[in-house]
Design a protein around this motif. Structure first.
Motif, short mmCIF file in Angstrom:
data_model
loop_
_atom_site.label_atom_id
_atom_site.label_comp_id
_atom_site.label_asym_id
_atom_site.label_seq_id
_atom_site.Cartn_x
_atom_site.Cartn_y
_atom_site.Cartn_z
N PHE A 165 9.84 -49.57 -67.08
CA PHE A 165 9.41 -48.48 -68.09
C PHE A 165 9.95 -46.91 -67.15
O PHE A 165 10.41 -47.08 -66.04
CB PHE A 165 8.01 -48.20 -68.08
N SER A 166 10.03 -46.05 -68.19
CA SER A 166 10.50 -44.75 -67.61
C SER A 166 9.93 -43.71 -68.55
O SER A 166 9.83 -43.99 -69.82
CB SER A 166 12.17 -44.65 -67.60
N GLY A 167 9.67 -42.61 -68.02
CA GLY A 167 9.40 -41.47 -68.90
C GLY A 167 10.14 -40.32 -68.46
O GLY A 167 10.45 -39.92 -67.55
N ILE A 168 10.47 -39.58 -69.44
CA ILE A 168 11.46 -38.42 -69.43
C ILE A 168 10.79 -37.17 -70.17
O ILE A 168 10.39 -37.26 -71.25
CB ILE A 168 13.07 -38.66 -69.63
N ARG A 169 10.79 -36.09 -69.30
CA ARG A 169 10.42 -34.69 -69.86
C ARG A 169 8.86 -34.80 -70.41
O ARG A 169 8.44 -34.24 -71.35
CB ARG A 169 11.30 -34.30 -71.14
N LEU A 170 8.09 -35.65 -69.79
CA LEU A 170 6.70 -35.80 -70.23
C LEU A 170 6.05 -34.53 -70.06
O LEU A 170 4.98 -34.64 -70.85
CB LEU A 170 6.07 -37.12 -69.43
#
Length: 175
Positions: A165-170
């Protein structure tokens, strides 16, 4: 939109960049100045407007069948990207560009690696290329694109499981 052999890509809404200079991004966790880019495997992470919060999850070597069925869904491929409804219009209207950069000065960063970085200025190999229809890119790549009211419940499910997984600009996601 993927790099060719010997290339990495940098995605931007700015079509006027002539040289990428190492810098410390205001949101970076890294204290050293870098030029950031991605290889073919992580390009889909950037098929979005820059500030669009997104969660990405994919089948990984340690992914259980139960987690894949629960998060990816039955028969829905090996990767899902999730965004909020409030960003859908921007995703459809953004003018995003890809800069092809020589791979030589870049090295992987992160554990596991999620990008590549250079510590020297890098000039693009040519003019920026319009990325085009971001929804069509997802479809062509076989990546589900989910539109949710809020990302945080999905993020909690993804990070508690066995998928990559990855989260960007959360920080821009609705609370």
């Amino acid at each position: 939109m993927r790099p060719e052999p010997g290339q990495v890509l940098h995605f931007s809404e700015d079509a006027t960049i002539t040289t990428f200079a190492p810098h410390v991004a205001p949101t970076s966790r890294e204290p050293d100045p870098y030029v950031w880019a991605v290889g073919a495997d992580r390009c889909p992470d950037y098929w979005f407007p820059r500030d669009c919060p997104r969660v990405m999850a994919w089948r990984d070597t340690g992914t259980t069948d139960d987690d894949a069925a629960r998060i990816l869904g039955a028969g829905c491929g090996d990767r899902v990207h999730a965004v909020e409804y409030g960003w859908l219009k921007a995703i459809m209207e953004v003018r995003l560009y890809a800069y092809r950069l020589p791979a030589e000065p870049f090295r992987p960063i992160g554990d596991p690696p999620h990008a590549v970085v250079a510590t020297v200025p890098v000039r693009p190999l040519g003019p920026p290329e319009p990325v085009g229809d971001l929804l069509a890119l997802h479809e062509e790549a076989g990546i589900q694109l989910r539109v949710l009211d809020r990302l945080w419940p999905f993020w909690d499910e993804v990070t508690a499981g066995t998928l990559g997984f990855s989260g960007i600009r959360l920080r821009n996601a609705r609370r």
